[in-house]
Design an enzyme around this catalytic site. Structure first.
Site, short mmCIF file in Angstrom:
data_model
loop_
_atom_site.label_atom_id
_atom_site.label_comp_id
_atom_site.label_asym_id
_atom_site.label_seq_id
_atom_site.Cartn_x
_atom_site.Cartn_y
_atom_site.Cartn_z
N ARG A 73 1.01 -1.30 0.02
CA ARG A 73 -0.22 -0.31 -0.21
C ARG A 73 1.01 1.37 0.31
O ARG A 73 1.85 1.24 0.01
CB ARG A 73 -0.94 -0.05 1.23
CG ARG A 73 -1.89 -1.18 1.28
CD ARG A 73 -3.26 -1.16 2.58
NE ARG A 73 -2.12 -1.27 3.15
CZ ARG A 73 -1.71 -0.52 4.36
NH1 ARG A 73 -1.82 0.41 4.56
NH2 ARG A 73 -1.19 -1.13 5.38
N TYR A 201 -1.63 -3.64 -6.60
CA TYR A 201 -1.73 -4.10 -5.36
C TYR A 201 -2.83 -4.20 -4.76
O TYR A 201 -3.56 -3.50 -4.71
CB TYR A 201 -0.11 -2.83 -4.41
CG TYR A 201 -0.44 -3.64 -3.13
CD1 TYR A 201 0.05 -4.82 -2.68
CD2 TYR A 201 -1.46 -3.26 -2.10
CE1 TYR A 201 0.08 -5.61 -1.58
CE2 TYR A 201 -0.85 -3.78 -0.69
CZ TYR A 201 -0.38 -4.73 -0.40
OH TYR A 201 -0.71 -5.60 0.48
N LYS A 210 -10.28 -2.34 1.54
CA LYS A 210 -9.40 -1.43 2.29
C LYS A 210 -9.96 -0.16 2.30
O LYS A 210 -10.25 0.79 2.46
CB LYS A 210 -7.88 -0.99 2.22
CG LYS A 210 -7.12 -2.28 2.19
CD LYS A 210 -7.59 -2.81 4.33
CE LYS A 210 -6.64 -3.34 4.31
NZ LYS A 210 -6.34 -4.13 5.68
N HIS A 230 -10.70 -2.28 11.37
CA HIS A 230 -9.50 -2.90 11.06
C HIS A 230 -9.26 -4.13 11.81
O HIS A 230 -8.94 -4.24 12.72
CB HIS A 230 -8.17 -2.27 10.26
CG HIS A 230 -7.06 -3.12 10.17
ND1 HIS A 230 -5.89 -2.44 10.29
CD2 HIS A 230 -6.95 -3.71 9.71
CE1 HIS A 230 -5.32 -3.63 9.39
NE2 HIS A 230 -6.06 -4.05 9.06
N SER A 252 -1.22 -3.97 10.14
CA SER A 252 -1.12 -4.35 9.01
C SER A 252 0.05 -6.30 9.12
O SER A 252 1.13 -5.09 10.32
CB SER A 252 -0.62 -3.90 7.98
OG SER A 252 -1.29 -3.03 7.56
N CYS A 254 0.84 -8.01 11.76
CA CYS A 254 1.20 -7.88 13.18
C CYS A 254 0.34 -9.08 13.32
O CYS A 254 1.03 -9.42 14.71
CB CYS A 254 0.59 -7.17 13.76
SG CYS A 254 1.84 -5.39 14.09
N ASP A 277 -9.59 -9.63 8.70
CA ASP A 277 -8.68 -8.55 7.97
C ASP A 277 -10.02 -6.82 8.53
O ASP A 277 -9.93 -5.81 9.23
CB ASP A 277 -8.56 -8.66 6.87
CG ASP A 277 -7.80 -7.15 6.68
OD1 ASP A 277 -6.97 -6.64 7.31
OD2 ASP A 277 -7.62 -6.23 5.44
N ARG A 374 2.28 -12.34 -1.10
CA ARG A 374 0.69 -12.13 -0.21
C ARG A 374 0.25 -13.77 -1.23
O ARG A 374 0.41 -13.94 -1.61
CB ARG A 374 -0.25 -11.51 -1.02
CG ARG A 374 0.52 -9.97 -0.11
CD ARG A 374 0.19 -9.76 1.53
NE ARG A 374 0.40 -8.66 2.16
CZ ARG A 374 -0.22 -8.19 3.33
NH1 ARG A 374 -1.90 -8.20 3.33
NH2 ARG A 374 -0.38 -7.16 3.68
N GLY A 499 -0.14 -20.76 18.37
CA GLY A 499 -1.33 -21.36 19.50
C GLY A 499 -1.33 -20.75 20.89
O GLY A 499 -2.64 -21.35 21.16
N ASN A 501 -0.97 -18.10 21.79
CA ASN A 501 -2.25 -17.50 22.39
C ASN A 501 -3.73 -17.19 22.80
O ASN A 501 -3.75 -16.27 23.01
CB ASN A 501 -1.97 -16.40 20.84
CG ASN A 501 -0.76 -15.94 20.96
OD1 ASN A 501 -0.02 -15.53 21.44
ND2 ASN A 501 -0.88 -14.69 19.40
#
Ligand code: OXD
Ligand code: MN
Length: 595
Positions: A73, A201, A210, A230, A252, A254, A277, A374, A499, A501
């Protein structure tokens, strides 16, 4: 008589002068035709738009190589064009809508000569949802048409749904000649219009994502009383079959995608995925907050994705359904014609082409896959897709997480004292930058609610809107801050993440259900001794105390920075935010309890 859509498409065709206008219908036959176009007729620079990958090992998978300057972006070229500059606010680029349209018209005239203009009718959200929105995009590249078929609910029925109405979101897209000097992503919130030239993109070109579902939709939400965020949406099911739904905002790259489909390290929980997202949050008839995912696919970061970090995504990528799976700017394992990226399982392959299709030389220390390479894949491939995903009403949310990538200061998890304090926690968020946007990587920037690049209006008004939404719910969801990226003195991560988390989520669910203790700090509530689930967790005990530490002495610079950031919103900053900022600062300096 021509419908409003037909007239609008005609207008675009007169401006862009394409050789053909092709109306996408969403059919299987069309899928085949679009792939053929991308493989045999269209090119980007020296490459065809799509190359087929090993279909036995990666069913329906195709490789796409972008223009070399077009890999992320471009926030500096992204504008939010309200007629009133103040409405755009200090965190967005602004141009007057008239001037912006003149510029875009100049850049667009005749830009599709010799090309096909694809017309994409699509829906963000389930067509039966009261919260869904009907949209139309035109584009001049098959990559975008195919991607939109994966990422949105696209097809003929949407045209029928719109019928003669003028009420549809408009997206105009052309890759032009990829010249970065002629690249702009313009938003016209007052007309629900996005106009993007010069980039293919995802975040710049898949205009339902977005551009509409965050920038324009956040403005619609402000006007209509809902939120476009987001955020991941996920359900966590316990052994009794109770599912708690949560959302999580994170900048983004993370770990949102990994969180959304995590494979639980605790056997008593399983995770259901609804989105990775974007969440649209509406107050339902019972006064609770309901989330829908307007998208129908994942556009995830490839590097670092593996059976260890995200086994469910690896399964998703290897499954086939109606839709193809696209890999953009990954490396190519030439011996087997497979996609490859740094962090993928297995040994380093002997022969790789890099993301630009050149033989890769490991001694040069460059990355073979682009760091922001991606995959674009249908949500319906996902083995953990929630049965509630298609529920038009959405799912009721019990907790909202605000996450970021912070190597210092921010505890693993903190509960807000109340909704307004949670909004302040979101407003003060910072994160170290990643490759998802052009610019330097690893520098700290404030990123409120992970929406800095995506909020389509003045963020001071946005914070006020959040506070108001809280007032409209008798029992709003609890709000949490989360940071899985804290490091020790040697720069090593203190928390294993992935995992594991689930332990953070378990503590949150226990808190929501009144089953876990907490202790007060100047930042909010952190787990009290023994309330955080550590059974079977294999990390040094001192890591845990470091993870929850609030080290008052280290906070001075951070507090100054937060204040400076918030000051830019002037009188539009809600007094509630200023209040919590001042109390936090005072408590970090002098101690004392939450007021
Ligand atoms: C994304 C982003 O692609 O946030 O989701 O950049
Ligand atoms: Mn994102």
């Amino acid at each position: 008589m021509a419908t409003a859509i037909e007239k609008w498409v005609d207008e675009q065709a007169r401006l862009y002068e394409p050789k053909h206008v092709y109306w996408c219908d969403g059919s299987e036959g069309e899928a085949h035709r679009l792939m053929e176009m991308g493989m045999r007729e269209e090119r980007i620079g020296q490459h065809e738009v799509f190359c087929e990958l090993n279909q036995k090992l990666w069913p329906k998978a195709y490789l796409h190589r972008s223009h070399p300057t077009d890999v992320a972006r471009t926030e500096h070229l992204t504008y939010v064009c309200h007629s009133d500059r103040e409405a755009t606010g200090p965190t967005n680029n602004w141009m007057h809508p008239r001037e912006a349209k003149e510029l875009m018209t100049r850049l667009s005239r005749g830009a599709m000569r010799g090309k096909t203009m694809y017309v994409l009718p699509y829906m963000m959200g389930h067509p039966d949802s009261p919260y869904a929105k009907a949209c139309v995009q035109v584009t001049d590249v098959s990559y975008v048409a195919v991607s939109m078929r994966i990422m949105t609910r696209l097809g003929k029925p949407i045209l029928k749904k719109i019928g003669k109405s003028e009420n549809f979101v408009k997206g105009i897209h052309s890759v032009g000649d990829f010249d970065p000097a002629k690249r702009f992503i313009m938003h016209f919130p007052e007309e629900s219009l996005v106009w993007s030239v010069g980039s293919g993109y995802g975040g710049n070109a898949l205009l339902g994502k977005k551009c509409f579902s965050l920038r324009i939709a956040s403005w619609l939400g402000y006007k209509q009383g809902w939120l476009a965020e987001h955020m991941v949406i996920m359900g966590i099911e316990d052994l009794r079959g109770n599912v708690t739904y949560i959302t999580a905002a994170m900048p983004s790259a993370c770990g949102k995608t990994n969180l959304a489909m995590l494979e639980s390290a605790l056997p008593e929980y399983r995770v259901w995925t609804l989105g990775d997202d974007i969440a649209w949050l509406n107050i339902g008839p019972d006064g609770r907050l309901y989330a829908i995912n307007p998208e129908s696919g994942f556009f995830g970061v490839a590097p670092g994705t593996s059976m260890k970090t995200n086994p469910n995504m690896m399964r998703t990528l290897k499954t086939s359904n109606f839709y193809p799976t696209l890999f953009t700017n990954v490396a190519l394992k030439t011996d087997t014609n497979e996609p490859w990226w740094e962090g993928l399982d297995g040994a380093l392959p002997d022969h790789l082409l890099d993301w630009q299709g050149q033989p890769w030389d490991p001694s040069k220390m460059t990355k073979a896959a682009h760091p922001n390479s991606r995959f674009t894949v249908s949500l319906h491939n996902c083995p953990t897709l929630s049965p509630e995903y298609d529920n038009p009403q959405g799912v009721p949310i019990s907790a909202i997480i605000m996450g970021g990538r912070r190597s210092r200061l921010i505890p693993l998890v903190t509960e807000a004292f109340n909704w307004d304090h949670g909004v302040f926690m979101g407003a003060r968020m910072g994160s170290e930058t990643t490759a998802a946007a052009a610019g330097r990587v690893g520098v700290l920037r404030r990123d409120p609610m992970a929406m800095l690049p995506f909020c389509g209006y003045n963020m001071g008004d946005y914070f006020r809107h959040w506070i108001n939404i809280g007032r409209m719910m008798p029992r709003p969801p609890r709000i949490y801050a989360m940071n899985a990226f804290r490091v020790n003195e040697r720069g090593e991560f203190l928390w294993p993440g992935f995992g594991e988390n689930i332990r953070i989520l378990k503590w949150i669910i226990d808190r929501v259900n009144g089953r876990a203790g907490a202790k007060e700090t100047p930042l909010g509530l952190v787990p009290s001794a023994n309330s955080f689930p550590v059974e079977g967790l294999d990390i040094p005990r001192q890591n845990l105390s470091q993870l929850f530490e609030v080290n008052e002495g280290e906070w001075q610079e951070e507090v100054e920075e937060i204040k400076n950031f918030l000051d830019q919103f002037g009188h539009r900053l809600p007094h509630e935010i200023r209040h919590y900022c001042n109390t936090m600062a005072a408590r970090l300096q002098f101690g004392g309890r939450h007021t």
